[in-house]
Scaffold this motif. Structure first.
Motif, PDB file in Angstrom:
ATOM      1  N   VAL A 110      44.423  45.278  32.200  1.00 10.83           N
ATOM      2  CA  VAL A 110      43.740  44.513  33.247  1.00 10.83           C
ATOM      3  C   VAL A 110      44.672  43.471  33.852  1.00 10.83           C
ATOM      4  N   TRP A 156      34.529  48.090  35.544  1.00 11.85           N
ATOM      5  CA  TRP A 156      34.830  47.937  34.121  1.00 11.85           C
ATOM      6  C   TRP A 156      33.608  47.414  33.366  1.00 11.85           C
ATOM      7  N   SER A 157      32.898  46.462  33.948  1.00 14.28           N
ATOM      8  CA  SER A 157      31.692  45.927  33.299  1.00 14.28           C
ATOM      9  C   SER A 157      30.618  46.993  33.165  1.00 14.28           C
ATOM     10  N   GLY A 161      36.195  44.714  38.598  1.00 14.98           N
ATOM     11  CA  GLY A 161      35.434  44.029  37.554  1.00 14.98           C
ATOM     12  C   GLY A 161      34.071  44.653  37.332  1.00 14.98           C
ATOM     13  N   SER A 203      36.838  43.120  31.518  1.00 18.62           N
ATOM     14  CA  SER A 203      36.393  42.960  32.907  1.00 18.62           C
ATOM     15  C   SER A 203      36.359  41.496  33.330  1.00 18.62           C
ATOM     16  N   TYR A 228      39.107  40.195  35.705  1.00 12.70           N
ATOM     17  CA  TYR A 228      38.984  40.424  37.151  1.00 12.70           C
ATOM     18  C   TYR A 228      38.196  39.292  37.796  1.00 12.70           C
TER      19      TYR A 228
END
Length: 147
Positions: free
Chosen positions: A77, A31-32, A28, A140, A143
């Motif tokens: 995801v 991706w963020s 997470g 994200s 997650y």
């Protein structure tokens, strides 16, 4: 030189294993961070453009980013989260992405480099970066939902 059992023992002993929670958090955060980073770069480029151009480009990039999320990243995801949750309680820290996804990451980094060094106008680059960044940032959240 060393028997296979010795190598197996060394790999098992030195494997950086963590709980699945940390895989979800790491994925997470990655991706963020990448998504927000791309958005910040796009905003920096947009700040050098004039008023109507930057607003329309930002709006278009954001709308495309929502579509990128809905049509692509959300599915990726969800698949990744299911894969992580199917793993044992303790797993190698590098398993936050499937091994073939690491190749995709390299390809995406290469494409980003090619785009940045292309002759595309900043307007187009900003829209692309904003679309991908928005899609990554939105995806994200899946997650974090599973933690």
């Amino acid at each position: 030189m060393f028997p296979a059992a010795v190598w197996s023992d060394l790999v098992t002993r030195w494997k950086p294993s963590v709980d699945r929670f940390w895989l979800l958090l790491l994925a997470g955060v990655m991706w963020s961070a990448v998504g927000l980073g791309l958005c910040f770069i796009a905003c920096h480029w947009l700040s050098s453009l004039t008023w109507p151009e930057n607003l329309l480009t930002a709006l278009g990039g954001f709308v495309c980013g929502v579509l990128v999320y809905a049509m692509g990243f959300r599915r990726i995801v969800r698949h990744n989260v299911a894969r992580i949750l199917d793993k044992p309680e303790r797993v190698c820290v590098f398993a936050f992405q499937a091994w073939r996804s690491y190749a995709l990451i390299v390809v995406m980094m290469l494409l980003g480099w090619i785009l940045r060094h292309s002759r595309l106008p900043l307007l187009v680059l900003a829209a692309i970066y904003l679309a991908i960044g928005t899609g990554l940032a939105l995806a994200s959240a899946h997650y974090y939902d599973q933690m």
